[in-house]
Structures are given as structure tokens and as C-alpha cells.
Design a protein around this motif. Structure first.
Motif, PDB file in Angstrom:
ATOM      1  N   GLY A 163       0.791  -1.224   0.000  1.00 39.27           N
ATOM      2  CA  GLY A 163       0.000   0.000   0.000  1.00 39.27           C
ATOM      3  C   GLY A 163       0.821   1.271   0.000  1.00 39.27           C
ATOM      4  N   LEU A 164       2.026   1.214  -0.575  1.00 41.49           N
ATOM      5  CA  LEU A 164       2.896   2.388  -0.626  1.00 41.49           C
ATOM      6  C   LEU A 164       2.723   3.116  -1.952  1.00 41.49           C
ATOM      7  N   SER A 165       2.936   4.424  -1.930  1.00 40.22           N
ATOM      8  CA  SER A 165       2.985   5.146  -3.191  1.00 40.22           C
ATOM      9  C   SER A 165       4.224   4.676  -3.950  1.00 40.22           C
ATOM     10  N   TYR A 166       4.076   4.416  -5.231  1.00 36.97           N
ATOM     11  CA  TYR A 166       5.237   3.929  -5.965  1.00 36.97           C
ATOM     12  C   TYR A 166       5.201   4.408  -7.409  1.00 36.97           C
ATOM     13  N   LYS A 167       6.396   4.465  -7.960  1.00 42.19           N
ATOM     14  CA  LYS A 167       6.547   4.847  -9.360  1.00 42.19           C
ATOM     15  C   LYS A 167       7.529   3.892 -10.020  1.00 42.19           C
ATOM     16  N   ARG A 168       7.313   3.650 -11.278  1.00 40.52           N
ATOM     17  CA  ARG A 168       8.173   2.753 -12.051  1.00 40.52           C
ATOM     18  C   ARG A 168       8.940   3.571 -13.077  1.00 40.52           C
ATOM     19  N   VAL A 169      10.246   3.356 -13.123  1.00 42.86           N
ATOM     20  CA  VAL A 169      11.096   4.023 -14.106  1.00 42.86           C
ATOM     21  C   VAL A 169      11.771   2.957 -14.952  1.00 42.86           C
ATOM     22  N   PRO A 200      10.606  11.077 -10.444  1.00 47.84           N
ATOM     23  CA  PRO A 200       9.910   9.900  -9.910  1.00 47.84           C
ATOM     24  C   PRO A 200      10.541   9.318  -8.657  1.00 47.84           C
ATOM     25  N   ILE A 201      11.762   9.746  -8.307  1.00 43.92           N
ATOM     26  CA  ILE A 201      12.404   9.210  -7.108  1.00 43.92           C
ATOM     27  C   ILE A 201      11.679   9.650  -5.838  1.00 43.92           C
ATOM     28  N   PHE A 202      10.862  10.700  -5.934  1.00 41.99           N
ATOM     29  CA  PHE A 202      10.125  11.183  -4.768  1.00 41.99           C
ATOM     30  C   PHE A 202       8.855  10.356  -4.593  1.00 41.99           C
ATOM     31  N   THR A 203       9.037   9.154  -4.108  1.00 43.82           N
ATOM     32  CA  THR A 203       7.943   8.216  -3.850  1.00 43.82           C
ATOM     33  C   THR A 203       8.375   7.279  -2.745  1.00 43.82           C
ATOM     34  N   GLN A 204       7.454   6.530  -2.195  1.00 45.01           N
ATOM     35  CA  GLN A 204       7.813   5.615  -1.110  1.00 45.01           C
ATOM     36  C   GLN A 204       8.482   4.350  -1.625  1.00 45.01           C
ATOM     37  N   LEU A 205       8.091   3.905  -2.795  1.00 46.59           N
ATOM     38  CA  LEU A 205       8.720   2.724  -3.386  1.00 46.59           C
ATOM     39  C   LEU A 205       9.008   2.995  -4.854  1.00 46.59           C
ATOM     40  N   LEU A 206      10.275   2.971  -5.204  1.00 46.25           N
ATOM     41  CA  LEU A 206      10.699   3.212  -6.579  1.00 46.25           C
ATOM     42  C   LEU A 206      11.058   1.885  -7.229  1.00 46.25           C
ATOM     43  N   LEU A 207      10.392   1.577  -8.340  1.00 46.82           N
ATOM     44  CA  LEU A 207      10.733   0.391  -9.121  1.00 46.82           C
ATOM     45  C   LEU A 207      11.660   0.822 -10.242  1.00 46.82           C
ATOM     46  N   ALA A 208      12.937   0.478 -10.105  1.00 47.10           N
ATOM     47  CA  ALA A 208      13.944   0.797 -11.124  1.00 47.10           C
ATOM     48  C   ALA A 208      14.074  -0.414 -12.038  1.00 47.10           C
ATOM     49  N   ASP A 209      13.328  -0.395 -13.130  1.00 52.58           N
ATOM     50  CA  ASP A 209      13.249  -1.557 -14.011  1.00 52.58           C
ATOM     51  C   ASP A 209      14.441  -1.593 -14.959  1.00 52.58           C
ATOM     52  N   GLU A 210      15.102  -2.750 -15.001  1.00 46.44           N
ATOM     53  CA  GLU A 210      16.290  -2.959 -15.840  1.00 46.44           C
ATOM     54  C   GLU A 210      17.334  -1.869 -15.574  1.00 46.44           C
ATOM     55  N   ILE A 211      17.693  -1.757 -14.324  1.00 49.89           N
ATOM     56  CA  ILE A 211      18.583  -0.681 -13.881  1.00 49.89           C
ATOM     57  C   ILE A 211      19.933  -0.718 -14.583  1.00 49.89           C
ATOM     58  N   ASN A 212      20.389  -1.904 -14.978  1.00 52.51           N
ATOM     59  CA  ASN A 212      21.713  -1.986 -15.590  1.00 52.51           C
ATOM     60  C   ASN A 212      21.689  -1.710 -17.095  1.00 52.51           C
ATOM     61  N   ARG A 213      20.587  -1.159 -17.608  1.00 55.17           N
ATOM     62  CA  ARG A 213      20.576  -0.676 -18.987  1.00 55.17           C
ATOM     63  C   ARG A 213      20.837   0.825 -19.061  1.00 55.17           C
ATOM     64  N   LEU A 266      13.507  12.618   1.017  1.00 55.66           N
ATOM     65  CA  LEU A 266      12.612  11.707   0.323  1.00 55.66           C
ATOM     66  C   LEU A 266      11.513  11.251   1.282  1.00 55.66           C
ATOM     67  N   PRO A 267      10.406  10.734   0.745  1.00 57.74           N
ATOM     68  CA  PRO A 267       9.330  10.257   1.624  1.00 57.74           C
ATOM     69  C   PRO A 267       9.824   9.162   2.562  1.00 57.74           C
ATOM     70  N   ASP A 268       9.131   9.017   3.667  1.00 58.01           N
ATOM     71  CA  ASP A 268       9.447   7.976   4.649  1.00 58.01           C
ATOM     72  C   ASP A 268       8.234   7.067   4.791  1.00 58.01           C
ATOM     73  N   PRO A 269       8.389   5.757   4.530  1.00 60.64           N
ATOM     74  CA  PRO A 269       9.626   5.054   4.178  1.00 60.64           C
ATOM     75  C   PRO A 269       9.981   5.241   2.704  1.00 60.64           C
ATOM     76  N   PHE A 270      11.209   4.869   2.375  1.00 62.67           N
ATOM     77  CA  PHE A 270      11.675   4.927   0.986  1.00 62.67           C
ATOM     78  C   PHE A 270      12.411   3.635   0.668  1.00 62.67           C
ATOM     79  N   PHE A 271      11.927   2.925  -0.344  1.00 61.39           N
ATOM     80  CA  PHE A 271      12.539   1.673  -0.774  1.00 61.39           C
ATOM     81  C   PHE A 271      12.821   1.728  -2.270  1.00 61.39           C
ATOM     82  N   VAL A 272      13.888   1.058  -2.663  1.00 64.97           N
ATOM     83  CA  VAL A 272      14.179   0.854  -4.084  1.00 64.97           C
ATOM     84  C   VAL A 272      14.128  -0.647  -4.363  1.00 64.97           C
ATOM     85  N   ILE A 273      13.283  -1.027  -5.298  1.00 59.94           N
ATOM     86  CA  ILE A 273      13.305  -2.387  -5.829  1.00 59.94           C
ATOM     87  C   ILE A 273      13.773  -2.271  -7.273  1.00 59.94           C
TER      88      ILE A 273
END
Length: 320
Positions: A68-74, A104-117, A144-151
Motif C-alpha cells: 500500500g505504498l505510493s510507488y513509481k516505475r522508471v 519519480p524518485i520522490f515516492t515511497q517505493l521506486l521500481l527501477a526496471d532494468e537498472i543496468n541498462r 525523500l518520503p518515509d519510508p523509501f525503498f528501491v526495488i
């Protein structure tokens, strides 16, 4: 005492529901799901590495949904710039000043998709955010928001168009997991669902609703921190770390950040197992995921998981 027992039971029910919900969309991967949740409940960042099409993004989306966290996908690409991630100041002609537009990093959960590209410069833009939960942009530090996670998800570095994550970046991830191919029965269920109704398979993801409030997530994090660790188990952790620093087959040992991450992740795993104390098996269950990406071989003849298993096999659990 009765109130405490009710609280523990409630936490257990919440966690069981989360596990069951995610298992609906990622079939046959209970261990990987528990590892991912251990990382999140321990307050760490998660790296999911595997071949394309193995369910990396599906798992990340499912975790974001049920928590239930705010999240954005990059979607990370070779032309992604740090400003695309962090944000930029744009001049407002009406007000005659610069206004900062959050990335988009200003979110509680950031989905960094294919980060090594993405390029190393863009990857490094995450360093401060992952460690300090803040970013410095144009001389201004912004929380940044609290909590802050990177997946983050990544494809194997042997694939074309990928850039290896620098060691400093890898070390910011508490855990790295792989999903692997699905079991025969799990894949058959997916195929049967697709054969029966394509719409039904797409609806599975839509059914995932938030199962934890922010307060419950914080309580689970606190509960994981409260798991008791004996001196004997701390000795075991230190002997594991010392072996990585002395073994001649390893290029470098694990830093104190790695040993702290190991204990935190093991405590969260113990909580998921509904125990208030740590046992050696908890450390062993999370060891490869926490330590594997922090190890490298002198000869490069072994992959990270094999190196981690080598360390585990060489250090006995001895109560002194």
C-alpha cells in the motif's frame, strides 16, 4: 501479556495474507517472496536479477501493491539522465523564478526496471538516495518520503546493452535474489489460465489490494528489530565475515555494512517464521542473498552464489 500475544498474532495474520496474495501472481516462488519481504521489513533495498520474462517486474509490482505504498516505475535506458530520475528546476516566466519539479524518485517505493541498462552516471544518482534517504539537487538537499525503498530489476550482465552496477551501488542493496525458471506444475497453471481466459490472467494483478497500512508496516519493521540475537550467533556471523576477509580465493572481504545487513535480514526472516529469536538457520537462509553480490573471486571461476555457499560450507556453527 494477552495484549502482546494478540498483537503478535495480528502481525502474523497480516504477513500470511501478504505472502498468500503475492503467491497468487508469482506461482511456486514462496522462498523468493519471503526473501524479498525480509529485505523490505528489514528496511533494505532489493535487487532482483534474472533473465527477461522470469517475473522480476511482476514481483516488484505485487510487493508495491500489497504494501500500500505510493510507488513509481522508471524504465532505465541508455539515454536516461540523472535529472529524469531526480527532477529539475524550470523557469516560471509568470513568477520570474525557478520552480523545482520532482522526479519519480520522490515516492515511497521506486521500481527501477532494468537498472543496468542505464549509464553509470544515472545509476550513481541513486547512491545518496538509497543511503541517506535524501537527494542533493542544484545545491539543495531534499528529503525523500518515509519510508523509501528501491526495488531494482536487472538482466544478467552478459546480455547486450547492459552496464555492470558499480560495487558502491551494489553494496547499497541489502539483498539480491534470483527467481529461476518456474516449476513444471506452476508453469502448467499459467498456461491453463491463458488457454482458458486471457482476461482472467490479466485480472490477477488488478485484484492485489493494499493489505498493510503504513502503521502496520512500521510495526512489522519494529518487530523485526526486536528479534533477539544471542552472543553465540553474533560469533557465528563474525566468523563468517572473517572468513571472507582472509580466504585467498576471494578478491575482497565483506564490509561491516554487509555484516549489519546480514543480521537485519536474518532477524526479519525469523519474524516471518513467527519467532522472536534468531537461530543459525535464519542466517543461512538469507546469507547468499545478502552476501553473494558483495563477493568476487580472484580467478572469476565461480559465480557469486557459489562463493557464498563456499563460505557457508567452510564455517561451522560452533557454540564456544
Amino acid at each position: 501479556m494477552q495484549n502482546a500475544e494478540r498483537n503478535i498474532t495480528q502481525y502474523s495474520i497480516d504477513v500470511d495474507q501478504v505472502l498468500a496474495a503475492i503467491s497468487q501472481v508469482l506461482l511456486g516462488k514462496q522462498t523468493q517472496i519471503k526473501l524479498a519481504l525480509s529485505c523490505i521489513f528489514a528496511g533494505g533495498h532489493l535487487l532482483i536479477e534474472d533473465l527477461p520474462g522470469m517475473g522480476k517486474t511482476t514481483l516488484a509490482h505485487a510487493i508495491a501493491d500489497v504494501l500500500g505504498l505510493s510507488y513509481k516505475r522508471v524504465q532505465f535506458t541508455s539515454d536516461l539522465l540523472p535529472a529524469d530520475l531526480l527532477g529539475i528546476s524550470i523557469f516560471n516566466q509568470e513568477k520570474s523564478n525557478f520552480e523545482f519539479h520532482q522526479g519519480p524518485i520522490f515516492t515511497q517505493l521506486l521500481l527501477a526496471d532494468e537498472i543496468n541498462r542505464s549509464s553509470a552516471k544515472t545509476q550513481s544518482a541513486l547512491l545518496e538516495a538509497m543511503e541517506e534517504k535524501q537527494v542533493s539537487i542544484e545545491g539543495v538537499t531534499r528529503k525523500l518520503p518515509d519510508p523509501f525503498f528501491v526495488i531494482a530489476t536487472q538482466n544478467p550482465t552478459s546480455h547486450s546493452g547492459t552496464y555492470p552496477l558499480p560495487e558502491s551501488q551494489l553494496d547499497r542493496f541489502m539483498m539480491r535474489i534470483t527467481l529461476g525458471f518456474p516449476a513444471k506444475d506452476a508453469e502448467r497453471i499459467m498456461l491453463q489460465a491463458l488457454a482458458g481466459s486471457h482476461r482472467r490472467t490479466n485480472a490477477n494483478r488488478a485484484k492485489l489490494e493494499p493489505l498493510l497500512s503504513l502503521q502496520q508496516l512500521e510495526q512489522l519493521h519494529s518487530k523485526a528489530c526486536e528479534v533477539q540475537v544471542s552472543d553465540h550467533l553474533l560469533d557465528y556471523v563474525q566468523r563468517l565475515m572473517q572468513f571472507t576477509r582472509q580466504d585467498s580465493s576471494l578478491a575482497q572481504g565483506v564490509s561491516p555494512r554487509g555484516s549489519l545487513a546480514l543480521v537485519r535480514a536474518a532477524k526479519a526472516w525469523a519474524m516471518l517464521e513467527k519467532r522472536s529469536y534468531l537461530i543459525p538457520e535464519d542466517i543461512q537462509q538469507v546469507f547468499t542473498s545478502v552476501i553473494g553480490h558483495r563477493l568476487s573471486s580472484v580467478t572469476s571461476s565461480k559465480n557469486a552464489n557459489n562463493l557464498a555457499n563456499h563460505v557457508l560450507s567452510q564455517v561451522d556453527v560452533v557454540y564456544t
